[in-house]
Design a protein around this motif. Structure first.
Motif, PDB file in Angstrom:
ATOM      1  N   LEU A   1      63.402  75.435  14.226  1.00 11.85           N
ATOM      2  CA  LEU A   1      63.432  75.113  12.794  1.00 11.85           C
ATOM      3  C   LEU A   1      64.837  75.311  12.217  1.00 11.85           C
ATOM      4  CD1 LEU A   1      60.057  76.805  11.808  1.00 11.85           C
ATOM      5  CD2 LEU A   1      60.541  74.359  11.664  1.00 11.85           C
ATOM      6  N   LEU A   2      65.541  76.340  12.708  1.00 11.42           N
ATOM      7  CA  LEU A   2      66.909  76.590  12.262  1.00 11.42           C
ATOM      8  C   LEU A   2      67.804  75.397  12.584  1.00 11.42           C
ATOM      9  CD1 LEU A   2      69.154  78.516  11.223  1.00 11.42           C
ATOM     10  CD2 LEU A   2      69.298  79.432  13.555  1.00 11.42           C
ATOM     11  N   ILE A   3      67.681  74.882  13.800  1.00  8.44           N
ATOM     12  CA  ILE A   3      68.471  73.707  14.199  1.00  8.44           C
ATOM     13  C   ILE A   3      68.124  72.510  13.313  1.00  8.44           C
ATOM     14  CG2 ILE A   3      68.876  72.031  16.053  1.00  8.44           C
ATOM     15  CD1 ILE A   3      70.187  74.767  16.540  1.00  8.44           C
ATOM     16  N   GLY A   4      66.823  72.294  13.084  1.00 14.53           N
ATOM     17  CA  GLY A   4      66.392  71.173  12.249  1.00 14.53           C
ATOM     18  C   GLY A   4      66.968  71.248  10.848  1.00 14.53           C
ATOM     19  N   LEU A   5      66.963  72.453  10.250  1.00 16.67           N
ATOM     20  CA  LEU A   5      67.488  72.622   8.893  1.00 16.67           C
ATOM     21  C   LEU A   5      68.998  72.397   8.844  1.00 16.67           C
ATOM     22  CD1 LEU A   5      65.452  75.776   7.768  1.00 16.67           C
ATOM     23  CD2 LEU A   5      65.233  73.451   6.852  1.00 16.67           C
ATOM     24  N   LEU A   6      69.705  72.838   9.869  1.00 17.25           N
ATOM     25  CA  LEU A   6      71.151  72.618   9.911  1.00 17.25           C
ATOM     26  C   LEU A   6      71.477  71.133  10.037  1.00 17.25           C
ATOM     27  CD1 LEU A   6      72.157  75.593  12.239  1.00 17.25           C
ATOM     28  CD2 LEU A   6      72.822  75.318   9.843  1.00 17.25           C
ATOM     29  N   GLU A   7      70.664  70.418  10.807  1.00 12.52           N
ATOM     30  CA  GLU A   7      70.888  68.979  10.983  1.00 12.52           C
ATOM     31  C   GLU A   7      70.490  68.174   9.741  1.00 12.52           C
ATOM     32  OE1 GLU A   7      72.182  66.971  13.677  1.00 12.52           O
ATOM     33  OE2 GLU A   7      73.076  68.929  14.038  1.00 12.52           O
ATOM     34  N   GLN A   8      69.727  68.791   8.832  1.00 11.87           N
ATOM     35  CA  GLN A   8      69.354  68.116   7.584  1.00 11.87           C
ATOM     36  C   GLN A   8      70.432  68.232   6.512  1.00 11.87           C
ATOM     37  OE1 GLN A   8      65.049  69.873   7.696  1.00 11.87           O
ATOM     38  NE2 GLN A   8      65.019  68.265   6.162  1.00 11.87           N
ATOM     39  N   ARG A   9      71.468  69.008   6.785  1.00 14.47           N
ATOM     40  CA  ARG A   9      72.568  69.113   5.825  1.00 14.47           C
ATOM     41  C   ARG A   9      73.246  67.755   5.658  1.00 14.47           C
ATOM     42  NH1 ARG A   9      75.327  74.142   4.840  1.00 14.47           N
ATOM     43  NH2 ARG A   9      77.249  72.894   4.796  1.00 14.47           N
ATOM     44  N   LEU A  10      73.678  67.457   4.448  1.00 17.31           N
ATOM     45  CA  LEU A  10      74.329  66.173   4.180  1.00 17.31           C
ATOM     46  C   LEU A  10      75.620  66.028   4.981  1.00 17.31           C
ATOM     47  CD1 LEU A  10      74.621  63.518   2.661  1.00 17.31           C
ATOM     48  CD2 LEU A  10      75.543  64.785   0.702  1.00 17.31           C
ATOM     49  N   ASP A  11      76.423  67.091   5.042  1.00 19.96           N
ATOM     50  CA  ASP A  11      77.677  66.966   5.797  1.00 19.96           C
ATOM     51  C   ASP A  11      77.418  66.761   7.288  1.00 19.96           C
ATOM     52  OD1 ASP A  11      76.803  69.575   6.214  1.00 19.96           O
ATOM     53  OD2 ASP A  11      78.724  70.524   5.735  1.00 19.96           O
ATOM     54  N   ALA A  12      76.325  67.346   7.793  1.00 20.71           N
ATOM     55  CA  ALA A  12      75.990  67.166   9.210  1.00 20.71           C
ATOM     56  C   ALA A  12      75.637  65.708   9.509  1.00 20.71           C
ATOM     57  CB  ALA A  12      74.835  68.083   9.605  1.00 20.71           C
ATOM     58  N   LEU A  13      74.878  65.078   8.594  1.00 18.06           N
ATOM     59  CA  LEU A  13      74.492  63.685   8.829  1.00 18.06           C
ATOM     60  C   LEU A  13      75.693  62.750   8.703  1.00 18.06           C
ATOM     61  CD1 LEU A  13      72.104  61.871   9.552  1.00 18.06           C
ATOM     62  CD2 LEU A  13      71.771  61.455   7.120  1.00 18.06           C
ATOM     63  N   VAL A  14      76.586  63.031   7.762  1.00 27.74           N
ATOM     64  CA  VAL A  14      77.809  62.231   7.630  1.00 27.74           C
ATOM     65  C   VAL A  14      78.609  62.298   8.933  1.00 27.74           C
ATOM     66  CG1 VAL A  14      80.063  62.111   6.455  1.00 27.74           C
ATOM     67  CG2 VAL A  14      77.965  62.407   5.112  1.00 27.74           C
ATOM     68  N   TYR A  15      78.650  63.474   9.533  1.00 28.32           N
ATOM     69  CA  TYR A  15      79.348  63.651  10.821  1.00 28.32           C
ATOM     70  C   TYR A  15      78.604  62.946  11.942  1.00 28.32           C
ATOM     71  CZ  TYR A  15      81.092  66.100  14.981  1.00 28.32           C
ATOM     72  OH  TYR A  15      81.608  66.398  16.225  1.00 28.32           O
ATOM     73  N   ARG A  16      77.286  63.125  12.018  1.00 23.93           N
ATOM     74  CA  ARG A  16      76.488  62.497  13.079  1.00 23.93           C
ATOM     75  C   ARG A  16      76.589  60.970  13.029  1.00 23.93           C
ATOM     76  NH1 ARG A  16      76.366  66.255  16.317  1.00 23.93           N
ATOM     77  NH2 ARG A  16      75.065  68.060  15.933  1.00 23.93           N
ATOM     78  N   ALA A  17      76.684  60.417  11.824  1.00 21.85           N
ATOM     79  CA  ALA A  17      76.740  58.959  11.660  1.00 21.85           C
ATOM     80  C   ALA A  17      78.124  58.385  11.991  1.00 21.85           C
ATOM     81  CB  ALA A  17      76.355  58.580  10.231  1.00 21.85           C
ATOM     82  N   LYS A  18      79.063  59.276  12.334  1.00 19.12           N
ATOM     83  CA  LYS A  18      80.436  58.879  12.682  1.00 19.12           C
ATOM     84  C   LYS A  18      81.170  58.205  11.528  1.00 19.12           C
ATOM     85  CE  LYS A  18      81.379  57.197  16.756  1.00 19.12           C
ATOM     86  NZ  LYS A  18      81.340  56.398  18.008  1.00 19.12           N
ATOM     87  N   PHE A  19      80.920  58.713  10.311  1.00 24.37           N
ATOM     88  CA  PHE A  19      81.684  58.228   9.168  1.00 24.37           C
ATOM     89  C   PHE A  19      83.003  58.996   9.051  1.00 24.37           C
ATOM     90  CE2 PHE A  19      77.410  57.069   7.065  1.00 24.37           C
ATOM     91  CZ  PHE A  19      77.450  55.798   7.598  1.00 24.37           C
ATOM     92  N   VAL A  20      83.083  60.156   9.705  1.00 24.77           N
ATOM     93  CA  VAL A  20      84.286  60.997   9.697  1.00 24.77           C
ATOM     94  C   VAL A  20      84.476  61.564  11.106  1.00 24.77           C
ATOM     95  CG1 VAL A  20      84.190  61.644   7.250  1.00 24.77           C
ATOM     96  CG2 VAL A  20      82.897  62.965   8.927  1.00 24.77           C
ATOM     97  N   PRO A  21      85.699  61.995  11.447  1.00 27.57           N
ATOM     98  CA  PRO A  21      85.944  62.459  12.813  1.00 27.57           C
ATOM     99  C   PRO A  21      85.472  63.876  13.111  1.00 27.57           C
ATOM    100  CG  PRO A  21      87.985  62.478  11.548  1.00 27.57           C
ATOM    101  CD  PRO A  21      86.945  61.832  10.682  1.00 27.57           C
ATOM    102  N   THR A  22      85.419  64.752  12.103  1.00 24.43           N
ATOM    103  CA  THR A  22      85.039  66.146  12.346  1.00 24.43           C
ATOM    104  C   THR A  22      84.053  66.628  11.283  1.00 24.43           C
ATOM    105  OG1 THR A  22      86.757  67.175  10.968  1.00 24.43           O
ATOM    106  CG2 THR A  22      87.370  66.612  13.244  1.00 24.43           C
ATOM    107  N   VAL A  23      83.363  67.718  11.592  1.00 23.23           N
ATOM    108  CA  VAL A  23      82.414  68.278  10.630  1.00 23.23           C
ATOM    109  C   VAL A  23      83.158  68.878   9.436  1.00 23.23           C
ATOM    110  CG1 VAL A  23      82.250  70.577  11.660  1.00 23.23           C
ATOM    111  CG2 VAL A  23      80.269  69.619  10.477  1.00 23.23           C
ATOM    112  N   PHE A  24      84.406  69.312   9.648  1.00 21.33           N
ATOM    113  CA  PHE A  24      85.210  69.828   8.538  1.00 21.33           C
ATOM    114  C   PHE A  24      85.589  68.695   7.585  1.00 21.33           C
ATOM    115  CE2 PHE A  24      85.946  72.688  12.123  1.00 21.33           C
ATOM    116  CZ  PHE A  24      85.633  73.909  11.554  1.00 21.33           C
ATOM    117  N   ALA A  25      85.922  67.545   8.171  1.00 26.20           N
ATOM    118  CA  ALA A  25      86.235  66.367   7.353  1.00 26.20           C
ATOM    119  C   ALA A  25      84.993  65.920   6.584  1.00 26.20           C
ATOM    120  CB  ALA A  25      86.749  65.228   8.240  1.00 26.20           C
ATOM    121  N   ALA A  26      83.811  66.078   7.197  1.00 20.33           N
ATOM    122  CA  ALA A  26      82.564  65.689   6.537  1.00 20.33           C
ATOM    123  C   ALA A  26      82.339  66.515   5.282  1.00 20.33           C
ATOM    124  CB  ALA A  26      81.387  65.860   7.502  1.00 20.33           C
ATOM    125  N   ARG A  27      82.589  67.822   5.384  1.00 22.76           N
ATOM    126  CA  ARG A  27      82.408  68.689   4.215  1.00 22.76           C
ATOM    127  C   ARG A  27      83.340  68.281   3.086  1.00 22.76           C
ATOM    128  NH1 ARG A  27      83.156  75.068   4.915  1.00 22.76           N
ATOM    129  NH2 ARG A  27      81.336  74.756   6.250  1.00 22.76           N
TER     130      ARG A  27
END
Length: 205
Positions: free
Chosen positions: A87-113
């Motif tokens: 459940l912890l993993i699922g909640l972290l993956e539901q973060r908006l910045d995580a999805l922006v990163y997963r969708a490859k709209f930005v190169p890094t998770v820091f850039a996503a934030r």
């Protein structure tokens, strides 16, 4: 907005692992830790040390979250029915910045934030600038029209070093993406082994 106090690659070197799988990570060249004593042989970690390391690795992966933010997600996971680690993993993956990163709209998770903070992202047609905003299955995120031609975005969509996971439906021609289901640990394409069960043990002490 929480400030990141350490360079992202220092996180890699401190943990001794290339946690984002980036070609530029210094761990690819130097597997020992940073600093004057970094080359000393690492001793065997205690159970507590292993648990702490697992927590630091997971926190670091999602943009080096603050302890307060990470503990809040963990507490939410404990309130839900099911395996707390999953459940912890699922909640972290539901973060908006995580999805922006997963969708490859930005190169890094820091850039996503930073990208979300600067107001470049719409959720279901409305601008959202909170990186920790929790998405629900079916929510559609979209890059704002005037942000679609940002060089970083155009370059990120062409990155060959990582793929979009199957729980994210993305259309790079329209710059839209959505979460199709809540992923489990085995679904998430972590470049290194994550151990949420040890994170649960850490907080359960």
């Amino acid at each position: 907005m929480s400030k990141r106090h350490s360079e992202k690659y220092k996180i890699d070197r401190r943990l001794g692992e290339n946690i984002w799988g980036r070609p530029k990570s210094p761990v690819n060249r130097r597997e020992y830790g940073p600093g004057q004593h970094g080359q000393r042989r690492r001793g065997k970690l205690s159970d507590f040390g292993l648990q702490l390391r697992a927590k630091q690795k997971l926190k670091g992966y999602y943009g080096n979250l603050t302890e307060k933010s990470f503990k809040r997600v963990y507490n939410e996971a404990t309130r839900l029915k099911g395996d707390t680690g999953e459940l912890l993993i699922g909640l972290l993956e539901q973060r908006l910045d995580a999805l922006v990163y997963r969708a490859k709209f930005v190169p890094t998770v820091f850039a996503a934030r930073q990208f979300v903070n600067h107001g470049h992202v719409l959720v279901n047609g409305k601008r959202v600038n909170i990186p920790s905003y929790r998405l629900q299955v079916g929510d559609v995120i979209e890059i704002r029209e005037k942000s679609k031609q940002i060089a970083m975005v155009l370059e990120a969509t062409q990155l060959a070093e990582r793929d979009v996971p199957d729980y994210v439906d993305v259309d790079h021609s329209k710059m839209t993406a959505s979460l199709t289901r809540i992923p489990t640990l085995s679904d998430v394409p972590y470049p290194v082994q994550m151990e949420p069960n040890l994170v649960v043990e850490f907080y359960s002490r």
